[in-house]
Design a protein around this motif. Sequence first.
Motif: not given
Length: 185
Positions: A10, A16, A119, A121, A144, A160
């Motif tokens: 991300g 993360k 990932i 966002p 991103y 996501h």
Amino acid sequence: MPERFVVITGGPGAGKTTLVERLAAAGFAHAPEAGRAVITDQVAIGGRGLPWQDRELFAELMLAHDLRSHRQAQRGTGPVLFDRGLPDLIGYLRLCGLAVPERLQTAVRRFRYRQRVLIAPPWEQIYRQDDQRRQTFAEAESTYRHLVAAYTDCGYQLVHLPRASVEQRVRFVREELGTHRSGVP
């Protein structure tokens, strides 16, 4: 083997690393983010391989770090969480308007991860700048978008992460990996 190598990626400041660290504390093997490690090392030695000094050298040092992390993970068993993966470097170079060297393309083809990449966002409410994260939130959003393109181009499927508490994200990852019921960390 690649299916046990789980990438969590991300843009900067999307939560993360906090998630990876929480999962590591719960017993998951993990490979830390190359970028922060390289910055820490380069600052400590007065090196120029920094994103605000020499972006190409910075990317090369991250590549070496990520390849080493991938090789080390091959020695173990069970899932390994990667705080970013090799395709992140493609996204970074594209973001900077730099050429993606063939050796990086080769590395991305040879050193694979689990097909489904997690990932995070962009999330303005948790975004913070610090000594190593100097990007604005707009730059984090652009990062991103470049990561989404890089991972997609490399043949990965993006999953996501929810914009939710760390605990909720931990549960999400455990469910995604099937470890919430199997007795794995």
